[in-house]
Design a protein around this motif. Sequence first.
Motif, PDB file in Angstrom:
ATOM      1  N   LYS A 126       7.419   2.185  14.193  1.00  0.00           N
ATOM      2  CA  LYS A 126       7.017   0.607  14.252  1.00  0.00           C
ATOM      3  C   LYS A 126       7.900  -0.276  14.814  1.00  0.00           C
ATOM      4  CE  LYS A 126       4.177   0.923  10.147  1.00  0.00           C
ATOM      5  NZ  LYS A 126       3.948   0.227   8.680  1.00  0.00           N
ATOM      6  N   GLU A 127       9.329   0.132  14.694  1.00  0.00           N
ATOM      7  CA  GLU A 127      10.194  -0.464  15.581  1.00  0.00           C
ATOM      8  C   GLU A 127      10.097  -0.215  17.012  1.00  0.00           C
ATOM      9  OE1 GLU A 127      14.273  -1.078  13.262  1.00  0.00           O
ATOM     10  OE2 GLU A 127      13.370   1.173  12.660  1.00  0.00           O
ATOM     11  N   GLU A 128      10.474  -1.307  17.893  1.00  0.00           N
ATOM     12  CA  GLU A 128      10.400  -1.052  19.291  1.00  0.00           C
ATOM     13  C   GLU A 128      11.900  -0.369  19.931  1.00  0.00           C
ATOM     14  OE1 GLU A 128       8.683  -4.142  21.897  1.00  0.00           O
ATOM     15  OE2 GLU A 128       7.821  -5.074  20.151  1.00  0.00           O
TER      16      GLU A 128
ATOM     17  N   ILE B  21      34.980  20.777  -4.898  1.00  0.00           N
ATOM     18  CA  ILE B  21      34.258  20.801  -6.338  1.00  0.00           C
ATOM     19  C   ILE B  21      33.101  21.841  -6.378  1.00  0.00           C
ATOM     20  CG2 ILE B  21      35.375  18.713  -6.884  1.00  0.00           C
ATOM     21  CD1 ILE B  21      32.895  17.180  -6.382  1.00  0.00           C
ATOM     22  N   GLY B  22      32.683  22.387  -5.148  1.00  0.00           N
ATOM     23  CA  GLY B  22      31.682  23.270  -5.047  1.00  0.00           C
ATOM     24  C   GLY B  22      30.237  22.688  -4.611  1.00  0.00           C
ATOM     25  N   LEU B  23      30.301  21.514  -4.055  1.00  0.00           N
ATOM     26  CA  LEU B  23      29.041  20.903  -3.692  1.00  0.00           C
ATOM     27  C   LEU B  23      28.588  21.237  -1.925  1.00  0.00           C
ATOM     28  CD1 LEU B  23      29.294  17.334  -4.736  1.00  0.00           C
ATOM     29  CD2 LEU B  23      28.072  18.870  -5.760  1.00  0.00           C
ATOM     30  N   GLU B  24      27.483  21.636  -1.861  1.00  0.00           N
ATOM     31  CA  GLU B  24      27.176  21.779  -0.510  1.00  0.00           C
ATOM     32  C   GLU B  24      26.972  20.540   0.314  1.00  0.00           C
ATOM     33  OE1 GLU B  24      23.252  24.044  -0.538  1.00  0.00           O
ATOM     34  OE2 GLU B  24      24.210  25.705  -1.627  1.00  0.00           O
ATOM     35  N   THR B  25      26.856  20.603   1.648  1.00  0.00           N
ATOM     36  CA  THR B  25      26.783  19.250   2.521  1.00  0.00           C
ATOM     37  C   THR B  25      25.760  19.284   3.358  1.00  0.00           C
ATOM     38  OG1 THR B  25      28.723  20.149   3.795  1.00  0.00           O
ATOM     39  CG2 THR B  25      29.364  18.937   1.883  1.00  0.00           C
ATOM     40  N   MET B  26      25.322  18.254   3.855  1.00  0.00           N
ATOM     41  CA  MET B  26      24.544  17.963   5.169  1.00  0.00           C
ATOM     42  C   MET B  26      25.368  16.965   5.843  1.00  0.00           C
ATOM     43  SD  MET B  26      20.657  16.425   5.386  1.00  0.00           S
ATOM     44  CE  MET B  26      19.807  17.870   5.484  1.00  0.00           C
ATOM     45  N   ILE B  27      25.038  17.228   7.441  1.00  0.00           N
ATOM     46  CA  ILE B  27      25.496  16.081   8.315  1.00  0.00           C
ATOM     47  C   ILE B  27      24.158  15.584   8.735  1.00  0.00           C
ATOM     48  CG2 ILE B  27      25.878  17.712   9.985  1.00  0.00           C
ATOM     49  CD1 ILE B  27      27.562  14.421  10.038  1.00  0.00           C
ATOM     50  N   SER B  28      24.036  14.340   8.586  1.00  0.00           N
ATOM     51  CA  SER B  28      22.791  13.578   8.964  1.00  0.00           C
ATOM     52  C   SER B  28      23.045  12.382   9.977  1.00  0.00           C
ATOM     53  CB  SER B  28      22.042  13.118   7.839  1.00  0.00           C
ATOM     54  OG  SER B  28      20.845  12.703   8.204  1.00  0.00           O
ATOM     55  N   SER B  29      21.932  11.633  10.404  1.00  0.00           N
ATOM     56  CA  SER B  29      22.252  10.641  11.041  1.00  0.00           C
ATOM     57  C   SER B  29      21.027   9.750  11.202  1.00  0.00           C
ATOM     58  CB  SER B  29      22.581  11.007  12.641  1.00  0.00           C
ATOM     59  OG  SER B  29      22.686   9.732  13.426  1.00  0.00           O
ATOM     60  N   ARG B  30      20.832   8.687  11.123  1.00  0.00           N
ATOM     61  CA  ARG B  30      19.796   7.766  11.475  1.00  0.00           C
ATOM     62  C   ARG B  30      19.853   7.775  12.997  1.00  0.00           C
ATOM     63  NH1 ARG B  30      21.567   3.065  11.196  1.00  0.00           N
ATOM     64  NH2 ARG B  30      23.746   3.474  10.955  1.00  0.00           N
ATOM     65  N   ILE B  31      18.979   6.929  13.861  1.00  0.00           N
ATOM     66  CA  ILE B  31      18.889   7.079  15.125  1.00  0.00           C
ATOM     67  C   ILE B  31      19.902   6.219  15.859  1.00  0.00           C
ATOM     68  CG2 ILE B  31      17.431   5.986  17.099  1.00  0.00           C
ATOM     69  CD1 ILE B  31      14.980   6.490  15.584  1.00  0.00           C
ATOM     70  N   GLU B  32      21.048   6.963  16.306  1.00  0.00           N
ATOM     71  CA  GLU B  32      22.398   6.250  16.673  1.00  0.00           C
ATOM     72  C   GLU B  32      22.338   6.529  18.115  1.00  0.00           C
ATOM     73  OE1 GLU B  32      24.945   5.150  14.982  1.00  0.00           O
ATOM     74  OE2 GLU B  32      24.664   5.723  12.948  1.00  0.00           O
ATOM     75  N   HIS B  33      23.450   5.837  18.618  1.00  0.00           N
ATOM     76  CA  HIS B  33      23.935   5.683  20.027  1.00  0.00           C
ATOM     77  C   HIS B  33      24.293   7.232  20.471  1.00  0.00           C
ATOM     78  CE1 HIS B  33      26.023   5.269  23.819  1.00  0.00           C
ATOM     79  NE2 HIS B  33      25.425   4.127  23.765  1.00  0.00           N
ATOM     80  N   PRO B  34      23.860   7.835  21.664  1.00  0.00           N
ATOM     81  CA  PRO B  34      24.126   9.164  22.119  1.00  0.00           C
ATOM     82  C   PRO B  34      25.707   9.673  21.991  1.00  0.00           C
ATOM     83  CG  PRO B  34      22.721   8.291  23.625  1.00  0.00           C
ATOM     84  CD  PRO B  34      22.987   7.047  22.668  1.00  0.00           C
ATOM     85  N   ILE B  35      26.663   8.623  22.012  1.00  0.00           N
ATOM     86  CA  ILE B  35      27.981   9.000  21.948  1.00  0.00           C
ATOM     87  C   ILE B  35      28.334   9.092  20.338  1.00  0.00           C
ATOM     88  CG2 ILE B  35      30.235   7.985  21.874  1.00  0.00           C
ATOM     89  CD1 ILE B  35      29.538   6.071  24.183  1.00  0.00           C
ATOM     90  N   THR B  36      27.908   8.386  19.505  1.00  0.00           N
ATOM     91  CA  THR B  36      27.853   8.720  17.731  1.00  0.00           C
ATOM     92  C   THR B  36      27.220  10.068  17.555  1.00  0.00           C
ATOM     93  OG1 THR B  36      27.511   6.321  17.560  1.00  0.00           O
ATOM     94  CG2 THR B  36      27.649   7.829  15.874  1.00  0.00           C
ATOM     95  N   LEU B  37      26.102  10.437  18.202  1.00  0.00           N
ATOM     96  CA  LEU B  37      25.405  11.550  17.763  1.00  0.00           C
ATOM     97  C   LEU B  37      26.173  12.850  18.689  1.00  0.00           C
ATOM     98  CD1 LEU B  37      22.825  12.866  16.775  1.00  0.00           C
ATOM     99  CD2 LEU B  37      21.868  12.748  19.118  1.00  0.00           C
ATOM    100  N   LYS B  38      26.831  12.813  19.676  1.00  0.00           N
ATOM    101  CA  LYS B  38      27.733  13.727  20.494  1.00  0.00           C
ATOM    102  C   LYS B  38      28.751  13.996  19.287  1.00  0.00           C
ATOM    103  CE  LYS B  38      31.097  12.749  23.025  1.00  0.00           C
ATOM    104  NZ  LYS B  38      31.950  12.038  24.124  1.00  0.00           N
ATOM    105  N   TRP B  39      29.455  13.067  18.819  1.00  0.00           N
ATOM    106  CA  TRP B  39      30.526  13.547  18.146  1.00  0.00           C
ATOM    107  C   TRP B  39      30.164  14.110  16.508  1.00  0.00           C
ATOM    108  CZ3 TRP B  39      35.638  13.679  18.056  1.00  0.00           C
ATOM    109  CH2 TRP B  39      36.416  13.381  19.703  1.00  0.00           C
ATOM    110  N   ALA B  40      28.916  13.623  16.284  1.00  0.00           N
ATOM    111  CA  ALA B  40      28.374  14.201  14.828  1.00  0.00           C
ATOM    112  C   ALA B  40      28.114  15.616  15.245  1.00  0.00           C
ATOM    113  CB  ALA B  40      27.041  13.411  14.331  1.00  0.00           C
ATOM    114  N   LYS B  41      27.652  15.951  16.345  1.00  0.00           N
ATOM    115  CA  LYS B  41      27.048  17.360  16.567  1.00  0.00           C
ATOM    116  C   LYS B  41      28.515  18.247  16.817  1.00  0.00           C
ATOM    117  CE  LYS B  41      22.605  16.846  18.760  1.00  0.00           C
ATOM    118  NZ  LYS B  41      21.910  16.626  20.072  1.00  0.00           N
TER     119      LYS B  41
END
Length: 310
Positions: free
Chosen positions: A20-22, A268-288
């Motif tokens: 719905k967002e442009e 402390i034994g927890l599992e983890t997820m790396i997630s992202s909202r719709i971000e700028h490609p630079i932010t996504l590059k570093w997350a990857k």
Amino acid sequence: MNRKRDVYYWQERSILKYLKEEWIEHAVFKIDSNGVEGIGAGTPNPDYGETYKTTMAIIEKLRKLTEEWKNLNDYAEFEREMDNIVKFDMSSKTAVEIAIADYILNAKELDLSKILFSESGENQEMKKIYVHKDMGYAIYEEIYDASTIKIEFLEKINLEELEILRANIEKYNVWIDFKGLFNHYEVRKILNIFEGINIIAIEQPLPVGSEFAAKDLLMKYPIFWDESFKNVHDILKLKNISTGLVFELTKFGGLLKTSEYLKLARRIGLETMISSRIEHPITLKWAKKIKNSFNYIDLDYEHYIEKTSK
């Protein structure tokens, strides 16, 4: 004037499709010193009261600090000084922190993603599907090669739409992000409708503050918390009612806090997820770049982005 380097910042936006967002606006921050560049970006999170204007206002405060800082290789000390200026707007911190990390990589060939993070044993990737009222199902034609998907509710949908959604996701392994939008009864009803689907985990099943009411759900499903998790105190509070926690670079203001919280969660034994909202490609590059440090990876949403430009 005591400026040691040039610093620039500007606005870019991602043009969206199927939503719905442009568009979504991003703040981009650039360091340039003696021919060495570092570029970072951050996307304001409206869930935490951030806007493009608030992010850019704080980046303006950080610009002078960045221009005059003697040694940007002193990454941790700079981050501590930023904490004195930035209290809540993590998108501004992310843009500046990633720019410095990029600068250090270009200047010294030191990759902070490898220094601060180590790989985990399991790395399961998935593609994202945003769920909202009257959504179009053409999106499924773009993820035909996926085996695992994450459906993320942006709003509540009616029973008829839930049944259509079920028919479209039943062939996948499914991670469900409820975003804390539903009460306990509504969550159980949705899970009953999805009975027979291979649900690998549920995320933020209840609103912030209601986490302990999800104990009965934990008996049947792995539960990961996102909106309920913001700091060390939250990690310790949630450890006995969690399977794991969801991380985002912009959520924690960059690499250092993400690394710190990840190490504690693992300890402390927890599992983890790396997630992202719709971000700028630079932010996504570093997350990857750090994705293999997490058990689950939710960074595949390119099918929602038409283009990113100024």
